[in-house]
Enzyme design. Structure first.
Site, short mmCIF file in Angstrom:
data_model
loop_
_atom_site.label_atom_id
_atom_site.label_comp_id
_atom_site.label_asym_id
_atom_site.label_seq_id
_atom_site.Cartn_x
_atom_site.Cartn_y
_atom_site.Cartn_z
N GLU A 75 38.48 5.10 -2.92
CA GLU A 75 39.58 6.08 -2.89
C GLU A 75 39.98 6.62 -4.26
OE1 GLU A 75 42.61 4.00 -0.68
OE2 GLU A 75 41.27 3.62 1.00
N GLU B 67 34.94 2.23 8.09
CA GLU B 67 36.21 1.62 8.54
C GLU B 67 36.72 2.34 9.80
OE1 GLU B 67 39.08 1.46 5.35
OE2 GLU B 67 37.59 0.88 3.87
O1 G3I Z 1 49.40 -11.74 4.49
C1 G3I Z 1 50.72 -11.20 4.31
C2 G3I Z 1 51.72 -12.00 5.09
O2 G3I Z 1 51.78 -13.30 4.58
C3 G3I Z 1 53.09 -11.30 5.00
O3 G3I Z 1 53.99 -11.97 5.81
C4 G3I Z 1 52.99 -9.86 5.45
C5 G3I Z 1 54.31 -9.11 5.26
O4 G3I Z 1 54.12 -7.72 5.36
O5 G3I Z 1 52.01 -9.20 4.65
C6 G3I Z 1 50.71 -9.77 4.79
O6 G3I Z 1 49.82 -9.07 4.00
C7 G3I Z 1 49.47 -7.76 4.44
C8 G3I Z 1 47.98 -7.75 4.75
O7 G3I Z 1 47.57 -6.45 5.02
C9 G3I Z 1 47.59 -8.65 5.92
O8 G3I Z 1 48.16 -8.17 7.09
C10 G3I Z 1 49.79 -6.82 3.32
O9 G3I Z 1 51.21 -6.73 3.16
C11 G3I Z 1 49.23 -5.47 3.62
O10 G3I Z 1 49.41 -4.61 2.49
C12 G3I Z 1 47.75 -5.59 3.93
O11 G3I Z 1 47.29 -4.35 4.29
C13 G3I Z 1 45.89 -4.13 4.18
C14 G3I Z 1 45.69 -2.84 3.41
O12 G3I Z 1 44.31 -2.49 3.41
C15 G3I Z 1 46.09 -2.99 1.95
O13 G3I Z 1 45.24 -3.90 1.31
C16 G3I Z 1 45.31 -4.03 5.59
O14 G3I Z 1 45.35 -5.31 6.22
C17 G3I Z 1 43.86 -3.53 5.51
O15 G3I Z 1 43.40 -3.26 6.82
C18 G3I Z 1 43.81 -2.25 4.70
O16 G3I Z 1 42.47 -1.85 4.59
C19 G3I Z 1 42.24 -0.62 3.87
C20 G3I Z 1 40.90 -0.72 3.19
O17 G3I Z 1 40.86 -1.88 2.39
C21 G3I Z 1 40.61 0.52 2.37
N1 G3I Z 1 40.72 1.71 3.18
C22 G3I Z 1 41.97 1.87 3.91
C23 G3I Z 1 42.21 0.61 4.77
C24 G3I Z 1 43.44 0.80 5.59
O18 G3I Z 1 44.56 0.90 4.75
#
Ligand code: G3I
Length: 377
Positions: free
Chosen positions: A164, A269
């Site tokens: 990105e 994705e």
């Molecule tokens: O694990 C913590 C948990 O302990 C906590 O209670 C909770 C509170 O919000 O957060 C949890 O972590 C989250 C994690 O996902 C697991 O669910 C993070 O806040 C959240 O930011 C994270 O989001 C991920 C996001 O990327 C940012 O890294 C998504 O799972 C993941 O599917 C998403 O994937 C991205 C790709 O890497 C790149 N392209 C876009 C795609 C979608 O955004």
């Protein structure tokens, strides 16, 4: 939107030279046949594995993944903030488990990701309370890429090297990477990755790939990289789409444009958002407020929307199959609806239904249309 029935999809498939694939799919024991077999002569079919699945194990889900998919991507556990949360402090546990699982099941193994503006430790761009210098940041970047790629050398088949880096207006995203290192940050990352594992496929990965501004910018970049021998092999089209947007003809133009430049494409994705959306971006920094009117399918997906979801997946796969010569892999961003990031983005706590398996791991009509359509024709 054009209504596609399973019959018309099958008819479409009969014009393709897929006889060998059909015979192979029928030969495989019924219980172990999955999407990966149905599309074996087109491209790999992948899924993302979440950190909870790697941490806690989930045998029914892992078994489903083994049956349906022949490619995997770690949803979160290899991101910089997770794997190196502080300088030179590495968390290898989940990433090791991920690579072991993929290897044991002979899956095409993707590393996700090396350089991204998001999900980095808070002090990555800071040193002694001040913004890092370009020299300091280069040292951090080099060490991160070399250490991570080297650990899994020969075991990760493809790396999302840069994620990105282009904005929706069709220019460089004003990320810290760009602001501190200039546009050269991207080619530096690719060169480092190539040096660290010369055999891995190296990808640039982005969302809103149908956007004409991004398409143009990316294609000029690819041309320039080719001319200057920057080692990039393929482009990841994330494929975070909705039921009726984007228009697939715009999406297809982007596939054709990348193909014309001579690069392969990985649909990296894929998911289909069925909920009303206020934004069409997959930028994880954009959040919106919850309201029940924006969460209409909390008690299940009505039949009419289920049909739209099926039609959308069929239309997408029609397009992917048509371009199978340049598409190497189609990876879903998760296996079942209950674990999708789309339940929390861009609004936290909704009930979305974007994938092929429901919250009980049961296949949805979209799954059946794709798998049986390919097998029966
Ligand atoms: O694990 C913590 C948990 O302990 C906590 O209670 C909770 C509170 O919000 O957060 C949890 O972590 C989250 C994690 O996902 C697991 O669910 C993070 O806040 C959240 O930011 C994270 O989001 C991920 C996001 O990327 C940012 O890294 C998504 O799972 C993941 O599917 C998403 O994937 C991205 C790709 O890497 C790149 N392209 C876009 C795609 C979608 O955004």
């Amino acid at each position: 939107m054009r209504h596609i029935t399973r019959r018309s999809f099958n008819k479409f498939l009969t014009v393709l030279p897929l006889a060998a694939m059909r015979a192979k799919a029928i030969d495989v024991a019924a219980s172990r046949v999955g999407l990966k077999d149905a599309f074996a002569d087109c491209f790999r079919i992948g899924t993302a594995i979440s950190s909870p699945t790697l941490r806690d194990g989930n045998e029914p889900l892992l078994d489903l993944i083994r049956r349906e998919f022949n490619a995997v991507t770690p949803e979160n556990c290899m991101k910089w903030a997770r794997i190196q949360p502080a300088e030179d402090r590495w968390n290898w546990t989940l990433a090791d488990r991920y690579v072991d699982f993929a290897e044991q099941n002979r899956m095409y193994t993707v590393g996700h990701n090396l350089i991204w503006h998001s999900q980095v430790p808070p002090d990555l761009f800071v040193s002694n309370g001040e913004r890092v210098t370009s020299e300091q940041l280069k040292v951090r970047m080099d060490r991160h890429i070399q250490t991570l790629v080297d650990r899994y050398k020969g075991r990760i088949h493809a790396w999302d090297v840069v994620n990105e880096a282009i904005d929706d207006a069709g220019g460089w995203r004003r990320s810290n990477w760009f602001e501190i290192l200039g546009p050269e940050f991207m080619e530096r990352a690719f060169r480092l990755a190539r040096d660290s594992d010369p055999r891995a496929t190296l990808l640039y990965n982005d969302y809103n790939e149908h956007n004409p501004g991004k398409r143009k910018f990316l294609n000029e970049l690819l041309r320039d990289y080719r001319k200057r021998s920057v080692p990039i092999d393929a482009v990841g089209f994330q494929g975070h789409v909705a039921l009726s947007s984007p228009d697939l003809s715009a999406y297809e133009r982007s596939i054709e444009a990348v193909a014309r430049e001579g690069f392969k494409i990985h649909i990296s994705e894929l998911d289909v958002d069925v909920l009303p959306r206020a934004t069409a971006s997959a930028d994880v920094d954009r959040k919106e407020a919850y309201s029940t009117s924006l969460d209409p399918y909390a008690n299940g997906l009505p039949g009419s929307v289920q049909q739209q979801l099926t039609d959308r997946y069929i239309a997408l796969f029609e397009m992917f199959v048509k371009h199978r010569a340049v598409i190497e892999r189609v990876t879903f961003w998760g296996t079942y609806d209950g674990e999708s990031w789309k339940n929390d983005f861009p609004i936290h706590g909704r009930t979305n239904h974007p994938l092929l398996f429901d919250r009980n791991l049961n296949p949805k009509p979209a799954y059946r249309a794709l798998s049986s359509g390919m097998r029966r024709s």
